[in-house]
Design a protein around this motif. Structure first.
Motif, PDB file in Angstrom:
ATOM      1  N   PHE A  88     -71.494  56.256 167.508  1.00 29.09           N
ATOM      2  CA  PHE A  88     -71.342  55.689 165.593  1.00 29.09           C
ATOM      3  C   PHE A  88     -71.766  54.503 165.378  1.00 29.09           C
ATOM      4  N   HIS A  89     -71.720  53.140 165.929  1.00 31.16           N
ATOM      5  CA  HIS A  89     -72.413  52.152 165.650  1.00 31.16           C
ATOM      6  C   HIS A  89     -71.720  52.096 164.210  1.00 31.16           C
ATOM      7  N   LEU A  90     -70.376  51.802 164.029  1.00 29.79           N
ATOM      8  CA  LEU A  90     -70.099  51.631 163.204  1.00 29.79           C
ATOM      9  C   LEU A  90     -69.686  50.140 162.857  1.00 29.79           C
ATOM     10  N   LEU A  91     -69.249  48.706 162.105  1.00 31.18           N
ATOM     11  CA  LEU A  91     -68.738  47.770 162.452  1.00 31.18           C
ATOM     12  C   LEU A  91     -67.339  48.501 162.269  1.00 31.18           C
ATOM     13  N   PRO A  92     -66.258  48.112 163.093  1.00 32.86           N
ATOM     14  CA  PRO A  92     -65.027  47.836 163.036  1.00 32.86           C
ATOM     15  C   PRO A  92     -64.218  47.210 161.951  1.00 32.86           C
ATOM     16  N   THR A  93     -64.614  46.345 161.568  1.00 28.32           N
ATOM     17  CA  THR A  93     -64.090  45.059 160.179  1.00 28.32           C
ATOM     18  C   THR A  93     -64.228  45.489 159.402  1.00 28.32           C
ATOM     19  N   LEU A  94     -64.920  46.555 158.590  1.00 28.04           N
ATOM     20  CA  LEU A  94     -65.049  47.193 157.591  1.00 28.04           C
ATOM     21  C   LEU A  94     -64.986  48.800 157.424  1.00 28.04           C
ATOM     22  N   THR A  95     -64.196  48.981 156.016  1.00 32.20           N
ATOM     23  CA  THR A  95     -63.803  50.130 155.481  1.00 32.20           C
ATOM     24  C   THR A  95     -65.475  51.340 155.278  1.00 32.20           C
ATOM     25  N   ALA A  96     -64.348  52.883 155.340  1.00 31.72           N
ATOM     26  CA  ALA A  96     -65.160  53.724 155.695  1.00 31.72           C
ATOM     27  C   ALA A  96     -66.656  53.231 154.551  1.00 31.72           C
ATOM     28  N   LEU A  97     -66.343  52.883 153.806  1.00 32.29           N
ATOM     29  CA  LEU A  97     -66.651  53.184 152.365  1.00 32.29           C
ATOM     30  C   LEU A  97     -67.342  51.945 152.289  1.00 32.29           C
ATOM     31  N   GLU A  98     -67.290  50.625 152.995  1.00 29.98           N
ATOM     32  CA  GLU A  98     -68.279  49.590 153.549  1.00 29.98           C
ATOM     33  C   GLU A  98     -69.336  49.081 153.961  1.00 29.98           C
ATOM     34  N   ASN A  99     -68.849  50.779 155.261  1.00 37.26           N
ATOM     35  CA  ASN A  99     -69.935  50.485 156.115  1.00 37.26           C
ATOM     36  C   ASN A  99     -70.882  51.376 155.537  1.00 37.26           C
ATOM     37  N   VAL A 100     -70.670  52.782 155.296  1.00 39.58           N
ATOM     38  CA  VAL A 100     -71.445  52.992 154.062  1.00 39.58           C
ATOM     39  C   VAL A 100     -72.792  51.907 152.905  1.00 39.58           C
ATOM     40  N   GLN A 101     -71.564  51.980 152.593  1.00 37.11           N
ATOM     41  CA  GLN A 101     -72.500  50.299 151.439  1.00 37.11           C
ATOM     42  C   GLN A 101     -73.840  49.306 152.642  1.00 37.11           C
ATOM     43  N   MET A 102     -73.168  49.050 153.736  1.00 39.75           N
ATOM     44  CA  MET A 102     -73.742  48.201 154.358  1.00 39.75           C
ATOM     45  C   MET A 102     -75.307  47.965 154.372  1.00 39.75           C
ATOM     46  N   PRO A 103     -76.167  49.047 154.621  1.00 37.19           N
ATOM     47  CA  PRO A 103     -77.572  49.220 154.336  1.00 37.19           C
ATOM     48  C   PRO A 103     -77.825  49.157 153.749  1.00 37.19           C
ATOM     49  N   MET A 104     -78.308  49.459 151.886  1.00 34.52           N
ATOM     50  CA  MET A 104     -78.227  49.043 150.787  1.00 34.52           C
ATOM     51  C   MET A 104     -78.135  47.585 150.509  1.00 34.52           C
ATOM     52  N   PHE A 105     -77.720  46.921 151.372  1.00 30.92           N
ATOM     53  CA  PHE A 105     -77.783  45.611 150.450  1.00 30.92           C
ATOM     54  C   PHE A 105     -78.871  45.259 150.681  1.00 30.92           C
ATOM     55  N   GLU A 106     -80.083  45.820 151.233  1.00 30.68           N
ATOM     56  CA  GLU A 106     -81.470  45.394 151.471  1.00 30.68           C
ATOM     57  C   GLU A 106     -82.198  45.802 150.714  1.00 30.68           C
ATOM     58  N   SER A 107     -81.717  46.539 149.903  1.00 30.79           N
ATOM     59  CA  SER A 107     -81.975  47.616 148.691  1.00 30.79           C
ATOM     60  C   SER A 107     -82.134  47.336 147.681  1.00 30.79           C
ATOM     61  N   THR A 108     -83.153  47.321 145.870  1.00 30.09           N
ATOM     62  CA  THR A 108     -82.971  46.715 145.039  1.00 30.09           C
ATOM     63  C   THR A 108     -81.786  47.762 143.984  1.00 30.09           C
ATOM     64  N   ARG A 109     -81.025  48.537 144.491  1.00 32.56           N
ATOM     65  CA  ARG A 109     -79.375  48.341 143.709  1.00 32.56           C
ATOM     66  C   ARG A 109     -78.245  47.780 143.332  1.00 32.56           C
ATOM     67  N   SER A 110     -77.896  47.913 142.469  1.00 33.63           N
ATOM     68  CA  SER A 110     -76.893  46.663 142.238  1.00 33.63           C
ATOM     69  C   SER A 110     -75.384  46.934 142.631  1.00 33.63           C
ATOM     70  N   GLY A 111     -74.170  46.178 142.920  1.00 31.37           N
ATOM     71  CA  GLY A 111     -73.223  46.368 143.571  1.00 31.37           C
ATOM     72  C   GLY A 111     -72.413  47.853 142.246  1.00 31.37           C
ATOM     73  N   PRO A 112     -72.532  47.943 141.946  1.00 31.15           N
ATOM     74  CA  PRO A 112     -71.848  49.299 141.405  1.00 31.15           C
ATOM     75  C   PRO A 112     -72.436  50.183 141.952  1.00 31.15           C
ATOM     76  N   GLN A 113     -74.145  50.033 141.943  1.00 35.59           N
ATOM     77  CA  GLN A 113     -74.793  51.241 142.283  1.00 35.59           C
ATOM     78  C   GLN A 113     -74.593  51.840 143.088  1.00 35.59           C
ATOM     79  N   ARG A 114     -74.203  50.559 144.413  1.00 37.34           N
ATOM     80  CA  ARG A 114     -74.463  50.714 146.308  1.00 37.34           C
ATOM     81  C   ARG A 114     -73.114  51.669 145.695  1.00 37.34           C
ATOM     82  N   ARG A 115     -72.212  50.759 145.662  1.00 41.94           N
ATOM     83  CA  ARG A 115     -70.533  51.206 145.893  1.00 41.94           C
ATOM     84  C   ARG A 115     -70.666  52.879 144.773  1.00 41.94           C
ATOM     85  N   ALA A 116     -71.644  53.203 144.223  1.00 43.03           N
ATOM     86  CA  ALA A 116     -71.266  54.552 143.735  1.00 43.03           C
ATOM     87  C   ALA A 116     -72.054  55.071 144.663  1.00 43.03           C
TER      88      ALA A 116
END
Ligand code: ADP
Ligand code: ADP
Length: 226
Positions: A88-116
């Motif tokens: 799995f390689h999930l980060l244990p200190t982050l929620t499911a939602l935060e784990n899924v958002q992680m790779p998108m920090f390198e993208s051009t998406r805004s915060g709300p777009q990443r979350r959505a």
């Protein structure tokens, strides 16, 4: 999507020949599995395809890119390939939602777009009510569904799944295979799945069987259009 010709990879000054001339193609939108016993070269091949190892002979093109000429393997991986691992390689200190958002920090998406996008991916995985849980509060099958959602975050062209059901009980494993099927069909995703389990391998459209560093058999399970 993948064009491999005459791939060779040896270790320990050629004492171990892990790949001895491997050639195959995977078309866009295909779901292919690679099976074979331990030591047959599956992980070595996966590392080449994942642009994690460039010490090989032969030619390897992925999504039109010649991996021998790749300048920025990390950038290539994060844009083109979605990885799903046995553990799995999930980060244990982050929620499911935060784990899924992680790779998108390198993208051009805004915060709300990443979350959505993360919410929508988790919802598609049947995890709407689990989004704010830490991985430790989720079952193995749920963790793997979070990992699949994360692998899709940056809209990869290609999903690489390494023994995705290896750590799961058979019921959870079935569910993960159904999720992969759905990702394949609904998102038209190209998937390469590595497994030592013939039953799991048979869930793909086509299997390549490896033995001693070679592809020794190709099995068609379903017609590509199915
Ligand atoms: P599989 O994933 O099918 O178990 P591997 O690709 O891990 O196969 O291994 C293929 C062969 O290469 C085996 O003989 C293995 O011992 C050897 N091998 C794999 N990685 C290394 C390494 N880093 N150094 C030396 N030998 C290796
Ligand atoms: P295990 O079977 O021990 O649980 P995994 O399935 O988690 O291993 O990992 C399989 C392979 O993926 C390993 O060979 C590892 O080197 C590679 N790998 C691990 N982390 C990453 C990463 N972040 N990106 C790409 N490849 C990775």
């Amino acid at each position: 999507m993948v064009e491999a010709r005459g791939l060779r990879r040896s270790y320990d000054q050629d004492a171990v020949q892990a790949l001895r001339g491997v050639s195959f193609s995977i078309a866009r939108g295909e779901f292919v599995s690679i099976m074979g016993p331990s030591g047959s070269g599956k992980s070595t091949l996966l590392r080449l395809i994942g642009a994690l190892d460039d010490e090989f002979e032969g030619t390897l093109n992925i999504d039109g890119v010649d991996l021998r000429k790749l300048k920025d393997p990390e950038g290539f991986r994060s844009k083109v390939i979605g990885f799903v691992f046995q553990s799995f390689h999930l980060l244990p200190t982050l929620t499911a939602l935060e784990n899924v958002q992680m790779p998108m920090f390198e993208s051009t998406r805004s915060g709300p777009q990443r979350r959505a996008r993360a919410e929508s991916l988790l919802e598609a995985m049947g995890l709407k009510s689990r989004m704010h849980h830490l991985p430790s509060k989720l079952s193995g099958g749920e963790r793997q569904r979070v990992a699949i959602a994360r692998s899709l975050a940056n809209e990869p062209s290609f999903l690489l799944a390494d023994e995705p059901t290896g750590n799961l009980d058979s019921k959870s494993a079935q569910m993960i295979l159904e999720v992969l099927d759905e990702v394949h069909e609904k998102r038209n995703m190209t998937i390469l799945m590595v497994t030592h389990d013939p039953m799991v391998a048979a869930r793909a459209q086509r299997s390549l069987r490896m033995l001693d560093g070679e592809i020794v058999e190709e099995v068609l399970h379903r017609k590509p259009a199915d």
